[in-house]
Design an enzyme around this catalytic site. Structure first.
Site, PDB file in Angstrom:
ATOM      1  N   ARG A 231       0.832  -1.214   0.000  1.00  0.00           N
ATOM      2  CA  ARG A 231       0.000   0.000   0.000  1.00  0.00           C
ATOM      3  C   ARG A 231       0.864   1.261   0.000  1.00  0.00           C
ATOM      4  O   ARG A 231       1.341   1.726   1.049  1.00  0.00           O
ATOM      5  CB  ARG A 231      -0.926   0.001   1.216  1.00  0.00           C
ATOM      6  CG  ARG A 231      -1.828   1.228   1.296  1.00  0.00           C
ATOM      7  CD  ARG A 231      -2.887   1.263   0.263  1.00  0.00           C
ATOM      8  NE  ARG A 231      -3.816   0.148   0.422  1.00  0.00           N
ATOM      9  CZ  ARG A 231      -4.737  -0.161  -0.471  1.00  0.00           C
ATOM     10  NH1 ARG A 231      -4.830   0.540  -1.587  1.00  0.00           N
ATOM     11  NH2 ARG A 231      -5.552  -1.190  -0.273  1.00  0.00           N
TER      12      ARG A 231
ATOM     13  N   ARG B  69       1.571  -6.645  -9.617  1.00  0.00           N
ATOM     14  CA  ARG B  69       2.001  -6.005  -8.355  1.00  0.00           C
ATOM     15  C   ARG B  69       2.160  -7.003  -7.223  1.00  0.00           C
ATOM     16  O   ARG B  69       2.696  -6.670  -6.163  1.00  0.00           O
ATOM     17  CB  ARG B  69       1.036  -4.891  -7.952  1.00  0.00           C
ATOM     18  CG  ARG B  69      -0.365  -5.366  -7.621  1.00  0.00           C
ATOM     19  CD  ARG B  69      -1.235  -4.208  -7.137  1.00  0.00           C
ATOM     20  NE  ARG B  69      -2.587  -4.666  -6.788  1.00  0.00           N
ATOM     21  CZ  ARG B  69      -3.491  -3.922  -6.159  1.00  0.00           C
ATOM     22  NH1 ARG B  69      -3.181  -2.681  -5.843  1.00  0.00           N
ATOM     23  NH2 ARG B  69      -4.672  -4.398  -5.868  1.00  0.00           N
TER      24      ARG B  69
ATOM     25  N   HIS C  43       0.180   3.349 -10.326  1.00  0.00           N
ATOM     26  CA  HIS C  43      -0.815   3.789  -9.330  1.00  0.00           C
ATOM     27  C   HIS C  43      -0.132   4.595  -8.214  1.00  0.00           C
ATOM     28  O   HIS C  43      -0.086   4.167  -7.064  1.00  0.00           O
ATOM     29  CB  HIS C  43      -1.482   2.530  -8.765  1.00  0.00           C
ATOM     30  CG  HIS C  43      -2.745   2.738  -8.003  1.00  0.00           C
ATOM     31  ND1 HIS C  43      -2.815   3.492  -6.850  1.00  0.00           N
ATOM     32  CD2 HIS C  43      -4.005   2.267  -8.206  1.00  0.00           C
ATOM     33  CE1 HIS C  43      -4.058   3.459  -6.387  1.00  0.00           C
ATOM     34  NE2 HIS C  43      -4.786   2.757  -7.179  1.00  0.00           N
TER      35      HIS C  43
ATOM     36  N   ASP D  33     -12.911   9.419  -6.639  1.00  0.00           N
ATOM     37  CA  ASP D  33     -12.388   8.269  -7.393  1.00  0.00           C
ATOM     38  C   ASP D  33     -12.810   8.462  -8.848  1.00  0.00           C
ATOM     39  O   ASP D  33     -13.912   8.084  -9.240  1.00  0.00           O
ATOM     40  CB  ASP D  33     -12.958   6.953  -6.831  1.00  0.00           C
ATOM     41  CG  ASP D  33     -12.181   5.743  -7.330  1.00  0.00           C
ATOM     42  OD1 ASP D  33     -12.362   4.651  -6.738  1.00  0.00           O
ATOM     43  OD2 ASP D  33     -11.396   5.889  -8.286  1.00  0.00           O
TER      44      ASP D  33
ATOM     45  N   GLU E 212      -2.802   8.858 -10.816  1.00  0.00           N
ATOM     46  CA  GLU E 212      -2.324   7.641 -11.467  1.00  0.00           C
ATOM     47  C   GLU E 212      -2.215   7.812 -12.981  1.00  0.00           C
ATOM     48  O   GLU E 212      -3.133   8.336 -13.621  1.00  0.00           O
ATOM     49  CB  GLU E 212      -3.272   6.493 -11.137  1.00  0.00           C
ATOM     50  CG  GLU E 212      -3.468   6.299  -9.645  1.00  0.00           C
ATOM     51  CD  GLU E 212      -4.719   5.543  -9.296  1.00  0.00           C
ATOM     52  OE1 GLU E 212      -5.088   4.635 -10.059  1.00  0.00           O
ATOM     53  OE2 GLU E 212      -5.347   5.870  -8.273  1.00  0.00           O
TER      54      GLU E 212
HETATM   55  O1  TA6 Z   1      -7.250   3.814  -8.574  1.00  0.00           O
HETATM   56  C1  TA6 Z   1      -8.342   3.962  -7.750  1.00  0.00           C
HETATM   57  C2  TA6 Z   1      -8.791   2.590  -7.296  1.00  0.00           C
HETATM   58  O2  TA6 Z   1      -9.253   1.831  -8.376  1.00  0.00           O
HETATM   59  C3  TA6 Z   1      -9.834   2.789  -6.218  1.00  0.00           C
HETATM   60  O3  TA6 Z   1     -11.119   2.422  -6.677  1.00  0.00           O
HETATM   61  C4  TA6 Z   1      -9.332   1.929  -5.072  1.00  0.00           C
HETATM   62  O4  TA6 Z   1      -9.863   0.629  -5.165  1.00  0.00           O
HETATM   63  C5  TA6 Z   1      -7.822   1.976  -5.319  1.00  0.00           C
HETATM   64  O5  TA6 Z   1      -7.697   1.864  -6.721  1.00  0.00           O
HETATM   65  C6  TA6 Z   1      -6.999   0.973  -4.547  1.00  0.00           C
HETATM   66  O6  TA6 Z   1      -7.231  -0.312  -4.995  1.00  0.00           O
HETATM   67  P1  TA6 Z   1      -6.488  -1.514  -4.188  1.00  0.00           P
HETATM   68  O7  TA6 Z   1      -6.883  -2.771  -4.918  1.00  0.00           O
HETATM   69  O8  TA6 Z   1      -5.025  -1.250  -4.249  1.00  0.00           O
HETATM   70  O9  TA6 Z   1      -7.017  -1.426  -2.777  1.00  0.00           O
END
Ligand code: TA6
Length: 299
Positions: A74, A100, A168, A212, A271
């Site tokens: 994260r 990832r 991301h 989002d 992103e």
């Molecule tokens: O990029 C935004 C997103 O798609 C959000 O909807 C949220 O789910 C985020 O990515 C994080 O996703 P993750 O699977 O890393 O928890």
């Protein structure tokens, strides 16, 4: 000889690039130059840190991040590939693809005009059967006056390969309530929080709730202005016509076990993506590169 010793023998470059054991025992390449420092994990091919000289860290990493095989880290710059978001057909598959969560190989390092490292991932018995393609994925991380992250997907199979992707990037903020993002004014976006409605906004993006959004048809750069730390973070890109902006805010942050309840205040995601109608089809033998160029300067 340990794998870290072997990596240092083969790819280490004096103090410019050294491999060490990072959190959770993950192998991390530490990059050092007069311009700043960066850290890249073999796990996920993921940039964990980027700190320009005499500045605060540019990237955010959760205090609760899991550093374990098979789990996404994260923070930093997770590589979402070969699909962005939920798998288009099978919701049981991990969101944001499998890259990832995989262990990448170190391919090369270089210290000519910039300090750079390239890691690679290709199909193996670990590749989910949902992705029946032969591919070579590489990520090149270059540290100079900016951090350049280039994700290249090469189709080594005999059929066209259609994929979506994201670098991301999680950016560290003094306080999400005091920042704004410019560069996407008037750009149409799909609101993932409002039935995927297509909207646009003439003003810079500010935050007082969860955001989002998948912005469409945008090749320009974004500027994240953070007056609390008297700096702006610039995100330029290549090979991308879509940009995602995300902050989970209170409720979603509380639902994520690898995300501190109050940490939503300290981060924002901008992103660099190939998402929605910017999904890429790569013919056999061809390749596509998605690049993010990140820099930070006093505001
Ligand atoms: O990029 C935004 C997103 O798609 C959000 O909807 C949220 O789910 C985020 O990515 C994080 O996703 P993750 O699977 O890393 O928890």
């Amino acid at each position: 000889m340990s794998s870290i010793q072997t990596l240092n023998e083969k790819f280490g470059i004096n103090s410019a690039i050294t491999f060490c054991e990072g959190p959770g025992g993950l192998t991390v390449a530490e990059m050092q130059s007069p311009f700043g420092s960066a850290k890249v994990a073999q796990h996920g091919g993921q940039v964990l840190e980027y700190t320009p000289t005499d500045q605060r860290p540019v990237l955010w990493l959760s205090d609760r991040a899991a550093f374990a095989p098979g789990k996404a880290i994260r923070g930093g710059i997770p590589v979402c590939w070969p699909w962005f978001g939920p798998h288009p057909e099978d919701s049981k598959l991990p969101a944001h693809g499998f890259a990832r969560n995989a262990l990448w190989d170190v391919i090369s390092t270089n210290s000519d005009d910039s300090i750079s490292i390239t890691l690679g991932l290709k199909q193996s018995e670990q590749t989910p059967s949902a992705w029946p393609h032969s591919f070579e994925l590489s990520i090149q991380v270059s540290l100079a006056s900016s951090l350049e992250v280039a994700l290249t997907a090469r189709n080594t199979g005999a059929l066209p390969m259609t994929c979506s992707a994201a670098l991301h990037s999680y950016f560290a903020m003094s306080n999400i309530s005091n920042i704004r993002i410019t560069g996407l004014e008037g750009t149409e976006y799909r609101d993932q929080l409002d039935c995927d409605k297509i909207k646009s906004d003439k003003s810079p993006i500010t935050f007082d709730r969860e955001v989002d959004r998948v912005y469409h048809d945008t090749t320009g750069e974004c500027l994240v202005e953070d007056p609390g730390w008297n700096r702006s973070i610039r995100i330029a890109k290549a090979g991308s016509r879509s940009t995602v902006v995300w902050n989970p805010w209170i409720a979603k942050a509380a639902r994520m076990e690898d995300f501190g309840d109050e940490e939503y205040r300290a981060m924002v995601c901008v992103e660099t993506t190939n998402a929605d109608d910017d999904t890429i089809t790569i013919p056999p033998g061809e390749k596509h590169t998605l690049t993010a160029i990140i820099s930070s300067s006093s505001a």
